[in-house]
Design a protein around this motif. Structure first.
Motif: not given
Length: 356
Positions: A27-42
Protein backbone atom coordinates in the motif's frame (compact mmCIF):
# COMPACT_ATOMS: atom_id res chain seq x y z
CA UNK A 1 45.07 7.44 -18.17
CA UNK A 2 43.36 10.62 -19.32
CA UNK A 3 39.54 10.62 -19.42
CA UNK A 4 37.67 12.33 -22.19
CA UNK A 5 36.55 15.89 -21.41
CA UNK A 6 32.85 15.26 -22.18
CA UNK A 7 32.63 12.32 -19.77
CA UNK A 8 33.98 14.43 -16.91
CA UNK A 9 31.34 17.12 -17.35
CA UNK A 10 28.60 14.47 -17.39
CA UNK A 11 29.60 13.14 -13.97
CA UNK A 12 29.44 16.58 -12.36
CA UNK A 13 25.79 17.15 -13.44
CA UNK A 14 23.18 16.37 -10.70
CA UNK A 15 20.05 14.15 -10.94
CA UNK A 16 16.82 16.07 -11.59
CA UNK A 17 14.32 13.45 -10.33
CA UNK A 18 14.90 10.49 -8.13
CA UNK A 19 12.72 7.62 -9.17
CA UNK A 20 11.27 5.64 -6.30
CA UNK A 21 10.65 2.06 -7.10
CA UNK A 22 7.59 0.64 -5.36
CA UNK A 23 7.17 -2.98 -4.60
CA UNK A 24 4.13 -4.62 -6.09
CA UNK A 25 1.35 -5.41 -3.59
CA UNK A 26 2.32 -2.89 -0.94
CA UNK A 27 0.00 0.00 0.00
CA UNK A 28 1.24 3.42 -0.92
CA UNK A 29 1.91 5.78 1.97
CA UNK A 30 -0.25 8.93 2.12
CA UNK A 31 1.24 12.06 0.60
CA UNK A 32 2.83 14.56 2.93
CA UNK A 33 0.26 17.27 2.11
CA UNK A 34 -2.82 15.03 2.59
CA UNK A 35 -5.79 16.59 4.47
CA UNK A 36 -7.55 14.68 7.21
CA UNK A 37 -11.30 14.75 6.44
CA UNK A 38 -12.53 12.90 9.50
CA UNK A 39 -15.30 14.68 11.42
CA UNK A 40 -15.87 14.04 15.07
CA UNK A 41 -19.06 15.17 16.77
CA UNK A 42 -20.94 14.61 19.98
CA UNK A 43 -24.69 14.67 20.52
CA UNK A 44 -26.14 17.31 22.82
CA UNK A 45 -29.39 16.22 24.43
CA UNK A 46 -31.58 19.02 25.79
CA UNK A 47 -34.84 18.34 27.61
CA UNK A 48 -38.08 19.67 26.00
CA UNK A 49 -36.32 20.18 22.67
CA UNK A 50 -39.18 18.88 20.53
CA UNK A 51 -41.12 20.39 17.64
CA UNK A 52 -44.26 18.65 18.84
CA UNK A 53 -44.01 20.29 22.25
CA UNK A 54 -43.56 23.71 20.64
CA UNK A 55 -46.87 23.28 18.74
CA UNK A 56 -48.77 22.01 21.74
CA UNK A 57 -52.10 23.80 21.99
CA UNK A 58 -51.93 25.24 18.45
CA UNK A 59 -54.28 24.38 15.61
CA UNK A 60 -52.42 22.14 13.17
CA UNK A 61 -53.31 20.34 9.97
CA UNK A 62 -53.21 16.59 9.38
CA UNK A 63 -49.51 16.95 8.57
CA UNK A 64 -48.82 18.82 11.79
CA UNK A 65 -48.37 22.28 10.24
CA UNK A 66 -49.73 25.46 11.79
CA UNK A 67 -51.79 28.06 9.94
CA UNK A 68 -48.81 30.42 9.80
CA UNK A 69 -46.60 27.76 8.23
CA UNK A 70 -49.26 26.84 5.68
CA UNK A 71 -49.82 30.47 4.68
CA UNK A 72 -46.09 30.80 4.08
CA UNK A 73 -46.12 27.68 1.92
CA UNK A 74 -48.80 29.15 -0.36
CA UNK A 75 -45.99 31.26 -1.87
CA UNK A 76 -43.70 28.27 -2.43
CA UNK A 77 -42.10 27.92 -5.87
CA UNK A 78 -43.43 24.36 -6.23
CA UNK A 79 -47.07 24.13 -7.35
CA UNK A 80 -47.69 20.89 -5.46
CA UNK A 81 -46.53 22.48 -2.21
CA UNK A 82 -48.85 25.44 -2.79
CA UNK A 83 -51.78 23.14 -3.46
CA UNK A 84 -51.05 21.00 -0.38
CA UNK A 85 -50.83 24.16 1.72
CA UNK A 86 -54.33 25.19 0.61
CA UNK A 87 -55.63 21.72 1.46
CA UNK A 88 -53.97 21.99 4.88
CA UNK A 89 -55.64 25.36 5.49
CA UNK A 90 -58.98 23.76 4.66
CA UNK A 91 -58.29 20.98 7.18
CA UNK A 92 -57.53 23.51 9.93
CA UNK A 93 -60.63 25.61 9.29
CA UNK A 94 -62.89 22.57 9.20
CA UNK A 95 -61.44 21.24 12.45
CA UNK A 96 -61.01 24.60 14.18
CA UNK A 97 -63.70 27.03 12.89
CA UNK A 98 -62.65 29.65 15.44
CA UNK A 99 -59.32 30.05 13.63
CA UNK A 100 -61.15 31.36 10.58
CA UNK A 101 -63.01 33.95 12.62
CA UNK A 102 -59.81 35.17 14.26
CA UNK A 103 -57.60 35.36 11.17
CA UNK A 104 -60.04 35.88 8.28
CA UNK A 105 -58.56 39.15 7.01
CA UNK A 106 -54.96 37.92 7.26
CA UNK A 107 -55.93 34.71 5.47
CA UNK A 108 -57.72 36.53 2.64
CA UNK A 109 -54.85 38.98 2.30
CA UNK A 110 -52.45 36.07 1.75
CA UNK A 111 -54.65 33.73 -0.28
CA UNK A 112 -55.71 36.40 -2.79
CA UNK A 113 -52.20 36.22 -4.25
CA UNK A 114 -53.08 32.79 -5.67
CA UNK A 115 -56.02 34.07 -7.74
CA UNK A 116 -53.61 34.60 -10.65
CA UNK A 117 -51.54 31.50 -9.93
CA UNK A 118 -49.92 29.93 -12.97
CA UNK A 119 -51.01 26.42 -11.98
CA UNK A 120 -54.56 25.37 -12.84
CA UNK A 121 -54.93 23.00 -9.87
CA UNK A 122 -53.82 25.67 -7.40
CA UNK A 123 -56.44 28.11 -8.72
CA UNK A 124 -59.16 25.47 -8.59
CA UNK A 125 -58.17 24.38 -5.07
CA UNK A 126 -58.30 28.00 -3.90
CA UNK A 127 -61.73 28.46 -5.49
CA UNK A 128 -63.10 25.39 -3.72
CA UNK A 129 -61.56 26.55 -0.43
CA UNK A 130 -63.24 29.94 -0.71
CA UNK A 131 -66.53 28.47 -1.88
CA UNK A 132 -66.89 25.62 0.60
CA UNK A 133 -65.12 26.89 3.72
CA UNK A 134 -64.03 30.52 3.95
CA UNK A 135 -66.99 32.41 2.48
CA UNK A 136 -69.67 30.32 4.24
CA UNK A 137 -67.72 30.61 7.50
CA UNK A 138 -67.43 34.41 7.20
CA UNK A 139 -70.86 35.08 5.72
CA UNK A 140 -71.83 37.55 8.45
CA UNK A 141 -68.48 39.33 8.26
CA UNK A 142 -68.29 39.84 4.48
CA UNK A 143 -68.39 43.61 3.98
CA UNK A 144 -66.61 46.37 2.07
CA UNK A 145 -63.03 45.91 3.38
CA UNK A 146 -63.30 42.14 3.00
CA UNK A 147 -64.43 42.46 -0.62
CA UNK A 148 -61.92 45.18 -1.50
CA UNK A 149 -59.09 42.84 -0.50
CA UNK A 150 -60.31 40.37 -3.12
CA UNK A 151 -61.34 42.71 -5.93
CA UNK A 152 -57.90 44.20 -6.54
CA UNK A 153 -56.46 40.80 -7.40
CA UNK A 154 -59.58 39.68 -9.27
CA UNK A 155 -59.31 42.68 -11.59
CA UNK A 156 -55.63 41.92 -12.15
CA UNK A 157 -56.54 38.35 -13.08
CA UNK A 158 -59.22 39.59 -15.51
CA UNK A 159 -56.48 41.30 -17.54
CA UNK A 160 -53.97 38.44 -17.28
CA UNK A 161 -52.24 37.25 -20.44
CA UNK A 162 -53.23 33.62 -19.83
CA UNK A 163 -56.74 32.83 -21.04
CA UNK A 164 -57.41 30.30 -18.27
CA UNK A 165 -56.54 32.83 -15.58
CA UNK A 166 -58.85 35.44 -17.13
CA UNK A 167 -61.81 33.09 -17.35
CA UNK A 168 -61.22 31.83 -13.81
CA UNK A 169 -61.25 35.41 -12.52
CA UNK A 170 -64.91 35.75 -13.50
CA UNK A 171 -65.72 32.67 -11.42
CA UNK A 172 -64.05 34.29 -8.43
CA UNK A 173 -66.07 37.46 -8.93
CA UNK A 174 -69.31 35.51 -9.27
CA UNK A 175 -68.47 33.83 -5.96
CA UNK A 176 -67.95 37.21 -4.29
CA UNK A 177 -71.19 38.43 -5.82
CA UNK A 178 -73.20 35.58 -4.34
CA UNK A 179 -72.15 36.46 -0.81
CA UNK A 180 -71.96 40.24 -1.26
CA UNK A 181 -74.40 41.24 -4.05
CA UNK A 182 -73.88 44.99 -3.64
CA UNK A 183 -70.30 44.57 -4.83
CA UNK A 184 -71.59 44.70 -8.41
CA UNK A 185 -72.92 48.23 -7.96
CA UNK A 186 -69.53 49.22 -6.50
CA UNK A 187 -67.54 47.93 -9.49
CA UNK A 188 -70.23 47.71 -12.22
CA UNK A 189 -68.52 49.80 -14.88
CA UNK A 190 -65.18 48.04 -14.57
CA UNK A 191 -66.79 44.59 -14.48
CA UNK A 192 -68.86 45.21 -17.61
CA UNK A 193 -65.77 46.52 -19.40
CA UNK A 194 -63.92 43.29 -18.64
CA UNK A 195 -66.87 41.24 -19.87
CA UNK A 196 -66.86 43.24 -23.10
CA UNK A 197 -63.16 42.58 -23.61
CA UNK A 198 -63.45 38.85 -23.13
CA UNK A 199 -66.60 38.43 -25.23
CA UNK A 200 -65.07 40.34 -28.14
CA UNK A 201 -62.47 37.59 -28.36
CA UNK A 202 -64.82 34.73 -27.61
CA UNK A 203 -63.79 32.87 -30.77
CA UNK A 204 -60.51 32.08 -29.01
CA UNK A 205 -62.37 30.54 -26.07
CA UNK A 206 -64.93 28.42 -27.91
CA UNK A 207 -62.64 25.41 -27.58
CA UNK A 208 -63.11 25.53 -23.80
CA UNK A 209 -66.84 26.08 -23.50
CA UNK A 210 -66.93 24.96 -19.87
CA UNK A 211 -64.99 28.01 -18.69
CA UNK A 212 -66.78 30.33 -21.10
CA UNK A 213 -70.08 28.99 -19.74
CA UNK A 214 -69.07 30.00 -16.21
CA UNK A 215 -68.17 33.50 -17.36
CA UNK A 216 -71.45 33.93 -19.24
CA UNK A 217 -73.46 32.62 -16.30
CA UNK A 218 -71.68 35.15 -14.10
CA UNK A 219 -72.59 37.94 -16.51
CA UNK A 220 -76.25 36.93 -16.40
CA UNK A 221 -76.07 36.99 -12.61
CA UNK A 222 -74.58 40.49 -12.66
CA UNK A 223 -77.21 41.81 -15.04
CA UNK A 224 -79.97 40.33 -12.90
CA UNK A 225 -78.92 42.81 -10.19
CA UNK A 226 -79.55 45.84 -12.38
CA UNK A 227 -82.20 48.23 -11.00
CA UNK A 228 -85.60 47.92 -12.64
CA UNK A 229 -88.62 50.19 -12.61
CA UNK A 230 -90.86 47.16 -13.07
CA UNK A 231 -89.47 45.66 -9.90
CA UNK A 232 -90.11 48.84 -7.97
CA UNK A 233 -93.63 49.28 -9.37
CA UNK A 234 -94.72 45.83 -8.31
CA UNK A 235 -96.65 46.70 -5.18
CA UNK A 236 -96.83 43.17 -3.85
CA UNK A 237 -93.09 42.68 -3.99
CA UNK A 238 -92.53 46.16 -2.64
CA UNK A 239 -94.81 45.53 0.32
CA UNK A 240 -93.21 42.18 1.05
CA UNK A 241 -89.73 43.68 0.86
CA UNK A 242 -90.72 46.49 3.22
CA UNK A 243 -92.08 43.96 5.70
CA UNK A 244 -88.91 41.91 5.59
CA UNK A 245 -86.77 45.02 6.04
CA UNK A 246 -88.69 45.94 9.18
CA UNK A 247 -88.71 42.47 10.69
CA UNK A 248 -85.31 41.17 9.61
CA UNK A 249 -83.35 44.24 8.52
CA UNK A 250 -83.48 42.76 5.03
CA UNK A 251 -81.63 44.60 2.26
CA UNK A 252 -82.60 43.79 -1.34
CA UNK A 253 -79.79 42.66 -3.61
CA UNK A 254 -80.62 45.00 -6.49
CA UNK A 255 -80.20 48.76 -6.11
CA UNK A 256 -83.40 50.80 -5.90
CA UNK A 257 -82.21 53.58 -8.19
CA UNK A 258 -79.39 54.58 -10.49
CA UNK A 259 -77.49 56.68 -7.99
CA UNK A 260 -73.87 55.68 -8.33
CA UNK A 261 -74.80 53.21 -11.07
CA UNK A 262 -73.57 54.79 -14.36
CA UNK A 263 -73.69 51.74 -16.62
CA UNK A 264 -76.10 52.81 -19.37
CA UNK A 265 -73.38 53.43 -21.95
CA UNK A 266 -71.61 50.20 -21.06
CA UNK A 267 -74.81 48.23 -21.53
CA UNK A 268 -75.42 49.83 -24.93
CA UNK A 269 -71.95 48.70 -25.99
CA UNK A 270 -72.43 45.26 -24.48
CA UNK A 271 -75.67 44.41 -26.30
CA UNK A 272 -74.27 44.11 -29.86
CA UNK A 273 -71.31 42.16 -28.49
CA UNK A 274 -73.69 39.65 -26.92
CA UNK A 275 -75.58 39.32 -30.19
CA UNK A 276 -72.33 38.76 -32.08
CA UNK A 277 -71.23 36.21 -29.49
CA UNK A 278 -74.51 34.34 -29.93
CA UNK A 279 -73.98 34.26 -33.69
CA UNK A 280 -70.61 32.60 -33.22
CA UNK A 281 -72.43 29.58 -31.82
CA UNK A 282 -74.91 29.36 -34.71
CA UNK A 283 -72.60 27.30 -36.99
CA UNK A 284 -72.64 24.59 -34.33
CA UNK A 285 -76.40 24.24 -34.73
CA UNK A 286 -75.92 23.78 -38.48
CA UNK A 287 -73.19 21.17 -38.28
CA UNK A 288 -74.28 19.12 -35.26
CA UNK A 289 -77.45 17.02 -35.22
CA UNK A 290 -77.67 17.46 -31.44
CA UNK A 291 -76.20 20.48 -29.69
CA UNK A 292 -73.86 19.58 -26.83
CA UNK A 293 -74.79 20.63 -23.31
CA UNK A 294 -72.03 23.20 -22.80
CA UNK A 295 -72.81 25.02 -26.04
CA UNK A 296 -76.49 25.04 -25.14
CA UNK A 297 -75.72 26.52 -21.70
CA UNK A 298 -73.52 29.21 -23.27
CA UNK A 299 -76.22 30.20 -25.75
CA UNK A 300 -78.85 30.20 -23.01
CA UNK A 301 -76.75 32.48 -20.80
CA UNK A 302 -76.19 34.87 -23.72
CA UNK A 303 -79.92 35.07 -24.41
CA UNK A 304 -80.63 35.64 -20.72
CA UNK A 305 -78.09 38.46 -20.67
CA UNK A 306 -79.63 40.06 -23.77
CA UNK A 307 -83.06 39.80 -22.17
CA UNK A 308 -81.84 41.49 -18.98
CA UNK A 309 -80.14 44.33 -20.86
CA UNK A 310 -83.26 45.05 -22.91
CA UNK A 311 -85.43 44.93 -19.80
CA UNK A 312 -83.10 47.38 -18.12
CA UNK A 313 -83.66 49.95 -20.86
CA UNK A 314 -87.40 49.30 -21.04
CA UNK A 315 -87.95 49.52 -17.29
CA UNK A 316 -85.10 51.82 -16.26
CA UNK A 317 -85.94 53.98 -13.29
CA UNK A 318 -84.48 57.34 -14.23
CA UNK A 319 -86.49 58.04 -17.39
CA UNK A 320 -90.00 57.48 -18.65
CA UNK A 321 -91.03 54.88 -21.19
CA UNK A 322 -91.08 57.28 -24.14
CA UNK A 323 -87.52 58.47 -23.59
CA UNK A 324 -86.39 54.89 -23.18
CA UNK A 325 -87.70 53.78 -26.55
CA UNK A 326 -86.20 56.85 -28.23
CA UNK A 327 -82.85 55.98 -26.67
CA UNK A 328 -83.09 52.43 -27.95
CA UNK A 329 -83.94 53.56 -31.48
CA UNK A 330 -81.02 55.99 -31.49
CA UNK A 331 -78.66 53.15 -30.71
CA UNK A 332 -80.26 50.94 -33.40
CA UNK A 333 -80.84 48.30 -30.80
CA UNK A 334 -84.01 46.83 -32.23
CA UNK A 335 -82.64 46.61 -35.81
CA UNK A 336 -79.66 44.72 -34.43
CA UNK A 337 -81.91 42.33 -32.55
CA UNK A 338 -84.22 41.87 -35.52
CA UNK A 339 -81.60 41.34 -38.23
CA UNK A 340 -78.96 39.41 -36.33
CA UNK A 341 -80.90 37.64 -33.61
CA UNK A 342 -84.61 37.22 -34.27
CA UNK A 343 -84.09 35.97 -37.82
CA UNK A 344 -82.07 32.94 -36.70
CA UNK A 345 -85.01 31.43 -34.84
CA UNK A 346 -86.19 28.73 -34.76
CA UNK A 347 -82.81 27.03 -34.48
CA UNK A 348 -82.54 23.76 -36.39
CA UNK A 349 -79.83 21.85 -38.28
CA UNK A 350 -81.18 22.91 -41.70
CA UNK A 351 -81.12 26.62 -40.86
CA UNK A 352 -78.37 28.61 -42.56
CA UNK A 353 -77.32 31.93 -41.10
CA UNK A 354 -76.62 34.80 -43.45
CA UNK A 355 -73.51 36.91 -43.07
CA UNK A 356 -73.19 39.12 -40.03
Amino acid sequence: MVRPKGQKQQQKRGVDFKKIRRKIGRKLPPPKNATNTEIKSKAIILPEQSVASEKAGLAVSKKGLTLKELLQQTSHHNAKVRKDALIGIRDIFLKYPAELKLHKLAVIEKLRERISDDDKMVRETLYQLLKAVIFPGCKEDIHGPFVSLMMTYIFNAMTHLAIDVRLMAFKYFDLVLRYYPTSFSMYAEKILQNYEDILRKNQFYLQDKGKLKSALAGLAHCLSLLPSKKRDDDSAIKKDAATRRILHAFEPDAPKDHAGFPVKDKLKDLLPILVSCFQDFIPLTNTMPVLDGQSFDCMLSILQSIDLVVKYFVYETDSDEKETHVSLRDQKTFPILQKKLFNVFPLNPTHHLSGK
